[in-house]
Design a protein around this motif. Sequence first.
Motif, PDB file in Angstrom:
ATOM      1  N   VAL A 105       0.938  -0.996  -0.113  1.00 39.29           N
ATOM      2  CA  VAL A 105      -0.111  -0.045  -0.081  1.00 39.29           C
ATOM      3  C   VAL A 105       0.866   1.381  -0.139  1.00 39.29           C
ATOM      4  N   ASN A 106       0.880   2.034  -0.924  1.00 36.60           N
ATOM      5  CA  ASN A 106       1.542   3.209  -0.972  1.00 36.60           C
ATOM      6  C   ASN A 106       0.731   4.403  -1.523  1.00 36.60           C
ATOM      7  N   LEU A 107       1.123   5.640  -0.920  1.00 35.40           N
ATOM      8  CA  LEU A 107       0.305   6.986  -1.341  1.00 35.40           C
ATOM      9  C   LEU A 107       1.093   8.068  -1.660  1.00 35.40           C
ATOM     10  N   ASN A 108       0.453   8.720  -2.575  1.00 35.08           N
ATOM     11  CA  ASN A 108       0.949  10.198  -3.127  1.00 35.08           C
ATOM     12  C   ASN A 108      -0.063  11.128  -3.044  1.00 35.08           C
ATOM     13  N   GLY A 109       0.332  11.716  -2.048  1.00 33.18           N
ATOM     14  CA  GLY A 109      -0.975  12.677  -1.653  1.00 33.18           C
ATOM     15  C   GLY A 109      -2.106  11.921  -0.908  1.00 33.18           C
ATOM     16  N   THR A 110      -2.963  12.027  -1.620  1.00 36.24           N
ATOM     17  CA  THR A 110      -4.408  11.366  -1.059  1.00 36.24           C
ATOM     18  C   THR A 110      -4.559   9.823  -1.942  1.00 36.24           C
ATOM     19  N   LYS A 111      -3.749   9.832  -2.874  1.00 35.34           N
ATOM     20  CA  LYS A 111      -3.903   8.829  -3.903  1.00 35.34           C
ATOM     21  C   LYS A 111      -3.332   7.377  -3.335  1.00 35.34           C
ATOM     22  N   VAL A 112      -4.232   6.384  -3.116  1.00 38.07           N
ATOM     23  CA  VAL A 112      -3.654   5.082  -2.927  1.00 38.07           C
ATOM     24  C   VAL A 112      -3.332   4.028  -3.755  1.00 38.07           C
ATOM     25  N   THR A 113      -2.467   3.474  -3.773  1.00 36.66           N
ATOM     26  CA  THR A 113      -2.113   2.333  -4.701  1.00 36.66           C
ATOM     27  C   THR A 113      -1.849   1.161  -4.051  1.00 36.66           C
ATOM     28  N   LEU A 114      -3.042   0.257  -4.603  1.00 33.07           N
ATOM     29  CA  LEU A 114      -2.667  -1.276  -3.952  1.00 33.07           C
ATOM     30  C   LEU A 114      -1.990  -2.101  -5.096  1.00 33.07           C
ATOM     31  N   GLU A 115      -0.922  -2.938  -4.531  1.00 33.58           N
ATOM     32  CA  GLU A 115      -0.308  -4.003  -5.471  1.00 33.58           C
ATOM     33  C   GLU A 115      -0.206  -5.287  -4.770  1.00 33.58           C
ATOM     34  N   ALA A 116      -0.208  -6.386  -5.423  1.00 36.24           N
ATOM     35  CA  ALA A 116       0.351  -7.527  -4.895  1.00 36.24           C
ATOM     36  C   ALA A 116       0.593  -8.508  -5.954  1.00 36.24           C
ATOM     37  N   PRO A 117       1.428  -9.510  -5.770  1.00 40.27           N
ATOM     38  CA  PRO A 117       1.749 -10.700  -7.097  1.00 40.27           C
ATOM     39  C   PRO A 117       0.435 -11.085  -7.559  1.00 40.27           C
ATOM     40  N   GLY A 118       0.282 -10.983  -8.841  1.00 40.31           N
ATOM     41  CA  GLY A 118      -0.774 -11.621  -9.451  1.00 40.31           C
ATOM     42  C   GLY A 118      -2.042 -10.891  -9.781  1.00 40.31           C
TER      43      GLY A 118
END
Length: 347
Positions: A105-118
Motif C-alpha cells: 500500500v503506497n500513497l502519493n498525496g491522497t491517492k492510494v495504490t494497492l499492489e500484490a503478486p498476480g
Amino acid sequence: MGFLNVNGRAAGVGVGMGVGALLAWWAWRRHRQLDAPTRWEKVGEVSELVIYPLKSGRGVKVTEAEATQYGLGVDYLEDRSFLAVNKEGKFLTGRQLPKLTTVVVNLNGTKVTLEAPGAEKLELDLKNVTRAAKVTDAVVFNADVRGFDCGDEAAAWLTNAVNDGVVEGGTRLLYHGNLTRDRKAREPAYYSFSQYKASDKVLYADTCAFMLTSETSLADLNSRLERPITLDWFRSNIVVRGVKEPYDEDDYAFVRIGDVVFRRLKPCDRCVFTNVDPEVGKKCEDGEPINTLKKYRHVDGPEKLQRTWAQKPVFGVHLGIDACGKVCVGDKVEVARASCNPRWKYL
C-alpha cells in the motif's frame, strides 16, 4: 519537546497551589528529571526506516520520516493506518492470511495504490473514501477501533489477492481517517510494564508505535539458521547498523536519534507470525525462525516474564516516544542503558 510540554503545563498549575501541593509537585518534577537520561552512548546509525501502511502488509522503506506520536509517517503515509477486517469487523493479519505480507500500500498525496503478486494494480482516492463516510466499527486485540470502509472495489481486490477462501465472506479494507487517534498503546496482559504512559498512542498497531532491531542481532540469528532471513520477517520500523554486540538492544532504556527521543516500553516477544516468509506470503513448515530463537534467547527478567519468553522469544524492542521529530537513514543512534539506572528495569 515532550518533556518541555509536560513541565510547562505543571508549572502553570503550580502557581495557585498550596505549599503542600507545591512541594509534592516539585518532588515529582525532580523525580522526572532524575529519571530522564543525562548520559548517552553512541551505538550505531540508522540503516533502514520502514513504514507499514497496511497492518501485516509489506513495508515501505523511506530515507527520512517524521517520528510522530503514532509511529513513522511521511505526509499521508502513516504506519498501520490501513486495516484488513472480516465481515464482522474483526481484524485480520498475516497469522490468518499470510499473503497479506505481499500486499503493498503506497500513497502519493491522497491517492492510494494497492499492489500484490498476480493482481492488477488498484488506485483509490482517500478523499472519496472519507467523503463517503461509511464508518465501520472493528476490533483489534479486544480494543474497539473505527475506520472508513474503502469500498466494494477495494474489498473485492483484497479478497482476491490474499483470501484464498480462508475467511468466510471475504475481506474488507479500512482506513483510519483520524477516527482512531485516541487509541492507547496496548500493554500486554501477561505483565505490567511500568514504562507505558497515557501519551503512548497507536492507530491499528498491536502494542506500540515503534519497533527497533539491529543488523548485528540478525547476523547472529542467521548464523544459527539453515536458511538466512531478512529483517522484513520481524517488521522493524527502525534498523540500526554498527552495533557491536548482538541483542544489545535488550539493554536500551532510551534511544535518541537527532532530536527524537524514544522510550523502551518492553522487549518485543515474537509469535507465529514471524514464521511467515514475507517474500512469498507463506508459513514456513519448519517453524523457523521461532524454533531457533526459543533455543537460545533466554533474556533476564522476572520469573513470570521468563515463562512467557520461553514460548515467545524476544527479538527487538518496542518503543514509545517522548520527543517527536524527523529521523533519517544515516542518523547517529545514541542510547541510555537500563543497566545504568534501576528505575529503567522492567519492574
